[in-house]
Design a protein around this motif. Structure first.
Motif, PDB file in Angstrom:
ATOM      1  N   TRP A 113       0.832  -1.207   0.000  1.00 24.19           N
ATOM      2  CA  TRP A 113       0.000   0.000   0.000  1.00 24.19           C
ATOM      3  C   TRP A 113       0.866   1.256   0.000  1.00 24.19           C
ATOM      4  O   TRP A 113       0.530   2.251  -0.656  1.00 24.19           O
ATOM      5  N   GLN A 114       1.973   1.201   0.717  1.00 22.49           N
ATOM      6  CA  GLN A 114       2.868   2.364   0.728  1.00 22.49           C
ATOM      7  C   GLN A 114       3.426   2.657  -0.662  1.00 22.49           C
ATOM      8  O   GLN A 114       3.617   3.809  -1.025  1.00 22.49           O
ATOM      9  N   LYS A 115       3.677   1.590  -1.419  1.00 22.14           N
ATOM     10  CA  LYS A 115       4.259   1.776  -2.760  1.00 22.14           C
ATOM     11  C   LYS A 115       3.214   2.278  -3.753  1.00 22.14           C
ATOM     12  O   LYS A 115       3.539   2.949  -4.722  1.00 22.14           O
ATOM     13  N   GLN A 116       1.962   1.916  -3.505  1.00 20.57           N
ATOM     14  CA  GLN A 116       0.918   2.235  -4.483  1.00 20.57           C
ATOM     15  C   GLN A 116       0.645   3.738  -4.530  1.00 20.57           C
ATOM     16  O   GLN A 116       0.493   4.366  -3.483  1.00 20.57           O
ATOM     17  N   PRO A 117       0.608   4.309  -5.748  1.00 25.34           N
ATOM     18  CA  PRO A 117       0.271   5.745  -5.812  1.00 25.34           C
ATOM     19  C   PRO A 117      -1.138   5.967  -5.289  1.00 25.34           C
ATOM     20  O   PRO A 117      -2.047   5.182  -5.557  1.00 25.34           O
ATOM     21  N   LYS A 118      -1.311   7.044  -4.521  1.00 25.04           N
ATOM     22  CA  LYS A 118      -2.612   7.297  -3.911  1.00 25.04           C
ATOM     23  C   LYS A 118      -3.537   7.974  -4.930  1.00 25.04           C
ATOM     24  O   LYS A 118      -3.126   8.848  -5.683  1.00 25.04           O
ATOM     25  N   ARG A 119      -4.767   7.528  -4.939  1.00 24.92           N
ATOM     26  CA  ARG A 119      -5.714   7.986  -5.953  1.00 24.92           C
ATOM     27  C   ARG A 119      -6.204   9.390  -5.655  1.00 24.92           C
ATOM     28  O   ARG A 119      -6.499   9.721  -4.494  1.00 24.92           O
ATOM     29  N   GLU A 120      -6.335  10.155  -6.707  1.00 20.08           N
ATOM     30  CA  GLU A 120      -6.917  11.496  -6.581  1.00 20.08           C
ATOM     31  C   GLU A 120      -8.438  11.319  -6.488  1.00 20.08           C
ATOM     32  O   GLU A 120      -9.048  10.659  -7.324  1.00 20.08           O
ATOM     33  N   LEU A 121      -9.032  11.889  -5.477  1.00 14.81           N
ATOM     34  CA  LEU A 121     -10.466  11.687  -5.275  1.00 14.81           C
ATOM     35  C   LEU A 121     -11.314  12.840  -5.798  1.00 14.81           C
ATOM     36  O   LEU A 121     -12.543  12.801  -5.689  1.00 14.81           O
ATOM     37  N   ALA A 122     -10.677  13.879  -6.339  1.00 18.45           N
ATOM     38  CA  ALA A 122     -11.461  14.999  -6.874  1.00 18.45           C
ATOM     39  C   ALA A 122     -12.280  14.533  -8.072  1.00 18.45           C
ATOM     40  O   ALA A 122     -11.863  13.643  -8.809  1.00 18.45           O
ATOM     41  N   GLY A 123     -13.425  15.145  -8.247  1.00 14.89           N
ATOM     42  CA  GLY A 123     -14.281  14.820  -9.384  1.00 14.89           C
ATOM     43  C   GLY A 123     -15.735  14.775  -8.961  1.00 14.89           C
ATOM     44  O   GLY A 123     -16.078  15.075  -7.812  1.00 14.89           O
ATOM     45  N   ARG A 124     -16.599  14.404  -9.913  1.00 10.22           N
ATOM     46  CA  ARG A 124     -18.025  14.272  -9.585  1.00 10.22           C
ATOM     47  C   ARG A 124     -18.324  12.819  -9.219  1.00 10.22           C
ATOM     48  O   ARG A 124     -17.910  11.895  -9.916  1.00 10.22           O
ATOM     49  N   TRP A 125     -19.039  12.659  -8.121  1.00 11.02           N
ATOM     50  CA  TRP A 125     -19.387  11.340  -7.616  1.00 11.02           C
ATOM     51  C   TRP A 125     -20.910  11.223  -7.500  1.00 11.02           C
ATOM     52  O   TRP A 125     -21.595  12.210  -7.215  1.00 11.02           O
ATOM     53  N   ILE A 126     -21.377  10.017  -7.746  1.00  7.99           N
ATOM     54  CA  ILE A 126     -22.804   9.710  -7.562  1.00  7.99           C
ATOM     55  C   ILE A 126     -22.960   9.052  -6.200  1.00  7.99           C
ATOM     56  O   ILE A 126     -22.223   8.128  -5.853  1.00  7.99           O
ATOM     57  N   VAL A 127     -23.919   9.550  -5.436  1.00 17.43           N
ATOM     58  CA  VAL A 127     -24.051   9.156  -4.035  1.00 17.43           C
ATOM     59  C   VAL A 127     -25.405   8.501  -3.789  1.00 17.43           C
ATOM     60  O   VAL A 127     -26.427   8.975  -4.314  1.00 17.43           O
ATOM     61  N   VAL A 128     -25.417   7.421  -3.034  1.00 16.97           N
ATOM     62  CA  VAL A 128     -26.675   6.947  -2.455  1.00 16.97           C
ATOM     63  C   VAL A 128     -26.433   6.670  -0.977  1.00 16.97           C
ATOM     64  O   VAL A 128     -25.307   6.391  -0.560  1.00 16.97           O
ATOM     65  N   GLY A 129     -27.487   6.774  -0.219  1.00 17.97           N
ATOM     66  CA  GLY A 129     -27.350   6.512   1.206  1.00 17.97           C
ATOM     67  C   GLY A 129     -28.681   6.175   1.828  1.00 17.97           C
ATOM     68  O   GLY A 129     -29.723   6.178   1.163  1.00 17.97           O
ATOM     69  N   HIS A 130     -28.619   5.877   3.097  1.00 19.67           N
ATOM     70  CA  HIS A 130     -29.836   5.489   3.801  1.00 19.67           C
ATOM     71  C   HIS A 130     -29.783   6.025   5.226  1.00 19.67           C
ATOM     72  O   HIS A 130     -28.727   5.990   5.873  1.00 19.67           O
ATOM     73  N   VAL A 131     -30.908   6.520   5.671  1.00 20.61           N
ATOM     74  CA  VAL A 131     -31.045   6.991   7.048  1.00 20.61           C
ATOM     75  C   VAL A 131     -31.867   5.949   7.794  1.00 20.61           C
ATOM     76  O   VAL A 131     -33.049   5.792   7.511  1.00 20.61           O
ATOM     77  N   PRO A 132     -31.276   5.205   8.723  1.00 16.02           N
ATOM     78  CA  PRO A 132     -32.087   4.223   9.458  1.00 16.02           C
ATOM     79  C   PRO A 132     -33.295   4.889  10.116  1.00 16.02           C
ATOM     80  O   PRO A 132     -33.151   5.930  10.762  1.00 16.02           O
ATOM     81  N   GLY A 133     -34.429   4.308   9.921  1.00 10.84           N
ATOM     82  CA  GLY A 133     -35.658   4.895  10.445  1.00 10.84           C
ATOM     83  C   GLY A 133     -36.189   5.991   9.549  1.00 10.84           C
ATOM     84  O   GLY A 133     -37.242   6.558   9.817  1.00 10.84           O
ATOM     85  N   GLY A 134     -35.439   6.324   8.497  1.00 14.22           N
ATOM     86  CA  GLY A 134     -35.869   7.374   7.582  1.00 14.22           C
ATOM     87  C   GLY A 134     -35.802   6.887   6.153  1.00 14.22           C
ATOM     88  O   GLY A 134     -36.047   5.713   5.885  1.00 14.22           O
TER      89      GLY A 134
END
Lengths: 361, 521
Positions: free
Chosen positions: B196-217
């Motif tokens: 993992w130390q050797k692996q180049p770290k990914r750039e996370l900038a950009g547009r992302w599609i999100v889904v989520g859940h609110v328990p009880g909601g």
């Protein structure tokens, strides 16, 4: 520092409603409370006779051991790192042993005792070496102090001890003392020689599991016998039933006894044996009366709340309960009826402080 | 070590307070450790500090260490230096994603999570006081694990006296058997970490599609536009929608530790939210849990994929429709092609009413005689499913065993959120989950003893969303022994399904406060 307890006296109306028994006359009850208090209670009048503040208690007051002449209370304070002797006449500290040093943290895990002549105090020391970037656990030891050592008392003798001890009980001869831990050990006061080991975890009760015992309240004054509840599972056919037993240790004769008295039905933190040695009383959320000879539960009443510590009047007629919160209760030993409840001034928690009785008559 | 040398170094510990504190955080990491830690943690060789350089931990693990240094050892640190130290240590002495994975539930502070099973010995020796996840989220060699045992007894002196400690020679076991075992299970040097130390770290900038859940909601979906700030941290701007509900806008500021551990502080729909997410190793997905900063038990799921990523259907909301009804279905994902309404199968028709790069909205009509079951749904190469059902046959309350804690005064109460998960039985007999459904909630005393002590009267109450709100802590003079408002309760959920009612229950223990609440319990 002395603080006469005029305020305390004003808080006693409810307690006095229970009436004063001639039987309890002469008993003084000692208890401690957070952050730094030592209380002397006159049992007969249900009143706080003295409220002392222990300098350097650092928020905690634990085990209390009265001197044999009843004039001094030795108190474990400062997160179990200091033992202070308080003169009960005026509250001044006449002895102090600070166990820790800059490079070593030392805690007397609940356990210390005083010789019958009052001249020496033996502390159980659990040391940790404090190195710049690490701790090093060291082997426990006993440290003997002269009670005449003043406020900067230093150990005059040290010798090795077992791990995980939680109580020391002096024998009346003054030659040896008992130490409770994994098992019951006896050590020579002068040389520290281990004189004997008897079973607690290694008890010899047939068809019983390894028992569980943890006691911080070194009460022997009513009867000369230390008692404690202990818990195990008794094999009954194919099934194992949880049982409550009473351990008793006669510190004079050395007689050690364990006996089940009920299938586990209530938690008991600590017990005391009556002066006639026929009855034991235990507390937690109930007050329990045990018929010792009959090996059975004699009576049980619910308490107003949790109490950790219990003692009994010198004449055996009344039970004193304390610890946990800020009440000291007085119960009739025969009927288990509540006679009085004394709220300590300031209502500070007693926590695991000992409840000790000094007889003045 | 000679006593004199020890004393000298102890004295140096006390003096290790650099004069130029203000600029310290700008120092390179090793220099920060040298400046702030080496007074006690001797730099035995360049860049190697005693006790520090031989341990790997998560960001939360290092936060706990620095908390202890401040609290117990009176280290005076500005927050700026503290944060810089955590970043440096988590980046250079962290855990690889695969190493943290089994215990992520602890980092995410998931309530009612089942702890790791590391066998009976570690379960009692370690797990009786803290989670085994806390153990599994550290890496040390056996000699350092041994020092850790010394620390335990040195710091917590009653440890050998507590229940499940006093029944065994705790110190003997801890100082002889445990260090080699832990060193073997969780060693400092691993291939996972060096890779993992050797692996180049990914750039996370950009547009992302999100889904989520609110328990009880509700479920929610939308986009996250993530940008990299000048200092290297991330900012995310959220445009979210509750399924069938309102729009929620928000913004987050996040630090990504160790190349993948996303820790964000967000304002979402006016609420403060803490984010504990992790990017996967190829940087194509960010997932985790978010929660209320003051109530970590109240939060929900979160998954994001890159908007321009490979074809993937992230969610179909709602996931189930009843035969003989119609409704608006939202399909979100990446690389979505044309929505293939034929994919819904016989008896289901869909009319697309909104089409965006990463989203379809369709009005779906399910015929009364449509055959129940999962219908494959395709949007180009992205595939998912929509469930058609006739009735709710089974209900399950999750969690099956929940814990709530009394509160008030210094400590807030800890609520317990329950959900009713419905299922339908297919003609072949198999059960098919329909996901969470609204239910009527109540509690009753769990057993005879709980009824005797009227636990249901004292312990607290359910709200309409399945959230149990515990009562106030402290002695209650109206209870036996002035007992606390603890309780042993059964949680009941009831769903009306046409003329029928489907019920389910689970178990809730309402217990006392937990006074020590570190980031990793």
């Amino acid at each position: 520092m002395v603080r006469p307890s005029r305020i305390a006296a004003l808080l006693l109306a409810a307690a006095l409603a229970g009436g004063v028994t001639a039987a309890a006359a002469g008993d003084l009850i000692l208890t401690g409370a957070k952050p730094d208090r030592l209380f002397v209670i006159d049992a007969a009048s249900r009143s706080v006779k003295s409220e002392f503040r222990i300098a350097g208690a650092n928020g905690q007051v634990g085990t209390i051991v009265p001197s044999p002449d009843g004039r001094i209370a030795y108190v474990l304070v400062n997160r179990m790192e200091s033992i202070v002797g308080i003169d009960l006449a005026d509250g001044h500290a006449m002895f102090r042993a600070d166990l820790s040093t800059p490079g070593e943290r030392v805690k007397a895990l609940f356990a210390f005792t005083v010789t019958p002549d009052g001249k020496e105090l033996i502390a159980y020391e659990v040391p940790t070496k404090l190195l710049p970037s690490e701790y090093q656990v060291e082997e426990p030891r006993f440290a003997v102090f002269k009670t005449s050592g003043g406020l900067k008392a230093k150990a005059v003798r040290q010798y090795p001890a077992q791990r995980r001890l939680h109580m020391l009980l002096m024998r009346p001869s003054g030659k040896s003392f008992y130490a409770l831990g994994f098992d019951l050990y006896e050590y020579d006061v002068q040389t520290g020689k281990l004189l004997g080991t008897r079973g607690i975890q290694k008890w010899q009760l047939p068809a019983h599991s390894q028992p569980d015992l943890l006691a911080f309240w070194p009460v022997t004054e009513p009867s000369g016998v230390f008692t404690s509840p202990l818990y195990s599972e008794a094999q009954q056919g194919a099934a194992a039933a949880p049982m409550t037993a009473l351990m008793s240790l006669d510190v004079a004769s050395g007689a050690l006894d364990y006996r089940d008295f009920e299938p586990l039905s209530a938690l008991i933190f600590s017990t005391v044996l009556s002066p006639d040695r026929k009855t034991a009383y235990g507390v937690y959320s109930t007050l329990t009366k045990v018929d010792v000879e009959g090996r059975k539960l004699a009576a049980r009443v619910p308490l107003d709340h949790t109490f950790y510590s219990v003692n009994v009047a010198s004449d055996g007629q009344e039970i004193y309960i304390g610890g946990a919160m800020c009440d000291v209760g007085f119960y009739d030993a025969a009927s288990l009826e509540k006679r009085a409840m004394l709220k300590l001034p300031g209502c500070a928690d007693q926590s695991v402080a000992s409840l000790r009785v000094i007889r003045t008559h | 070590m000679p006593i004199r040398s020890v004393m000298t170094r102890l004295a140096l510990c006390m003096l290790a307070l650099p004069a130029a504190a203000g600029a310290a955080a700008a120092q390179p990491g090793a220099a920060l450790v040298r400046t702030w830690c080496s007074g006690c943690h001797h730099e035995a060789k360049p860049g190697h500090f005693e006790r520090i350089s031989v341990i790997r931990k998560t960001p939360e693990g290092w936060v706990m260490t620095l908390f202890r240094m401040r609290q117990v050892h009176h280290l005076v640190l500005t927050d700026e230096v503290h944060d810089a130290l955590v970043r440096y240590l988590a980046d250079t002495q962290g855990l690889a994603p695969s190493e943290a994975a089994p215990a992520r539930f602890a980092l995410e502070r998931r309530p009612n999570a089942q702890d790791l099973d590391l066998g009976p010995e570690l379960g009692v020796m370690c797990g009786r006081c803290h989670s085994l996840a806390r153990v599994a989220l550290q890496r040390r060699d056996s000699d350092e694990w041994l020092k850790h045992m010394h620390f335990h007894v040195g710091q917590f002196s009653t440890l050998e006296y507590q229940a499940s400690g006093r029944d065994r020679p705790w110190w003997q076991i801890a100082s002889t058997q445990l260090p080699p075992e832990l060193g073997k299970r969780f060693p400092f040097t691993t291939t996972a970490w060096s890779d993992w130390q050797k692996q180049p770290k990914r750039e996370l900038a950009g547009r992302w599609i999100v889904v989520g859940h609110v328990p009880g909601g509700r479920d929610f979906y939308g986009t996250a536009d993530i940008t990299r700030e000048a200092g290297g941290d991330y900012r995310a701007r959220y445009a979210l929608n509750e399924a069938g509900g309102a729009a929620i806008a928000g913004e987050s500021h996040a630090i990504v530790y160790t190349g993948y551990e996303w820790r964000g502080r967000a304002a979402l729909g006016g609420r403060a939210v803490r984010e504990i997410f992790a990017a996967n190793e190829d940087g194509s997905r960010i997932a985790g849990r978010w929660f209320d900063p003051e109530h970590s038990e109240l939060g929900g799921e979160w998954t994001a994929i890159r908007a321009d990523g490979a074809p993937q259907l992230l969610a179909v909301l709602p996931q189930a429709l009843r035969a003989g009804t119609s409704g608006r279905v939202v399909v979100v994902g990446s690389g979505l092609g044309a929505l293939d309404d034929a994919g819904f199968g016989a008896g289901v028709s869909a009319t697309v009413v909104r089409r965006e790069a990463n989203l379809f909205e369709a009005d779906v009509v399910v015929a009364a005689d449509a055959v129940p079951g999962a219908r494959a749904l395709r949007a180009g190469a992205a595939a998912g499913q929509l469930i058609v059902f006739r009735q709710i046959d089974e209900l399950e309350v999750r969690p099956a065993y929940g814990i709530a804690r009394l509160g008030g005064g210094k400590l807030a109460p800890v609520a317990a959120q329950f959900e009713a998960i419905a299922a339908t039985r297919l003609p072949g007999g198999a059960l098919l989950s329909l996901g969470p459904v609204a239910a009527e909630w109540s509690t009753v005393s769990f057993d005879e003893e709980a009824r005797r002590t009227s636990d249901d009267k004292y312990a607290g109450q359910m709200d309409p969303t399945g959230r149990f709100l515990p009562a106030v802590a402290g002695p209650n003079p109206t209870r036996e022994y002035s007992g606390d408002n603890v309780g042993n309760l059964a949680v009941l959920a009831s769903v009306k399904d046409g003329e029928r009612t489907v019920d389910a229950r689970s178990h809730l223990v309402v217990t006392v406060q937990r006074w020590v609440n570190p980031p990793i319990y």
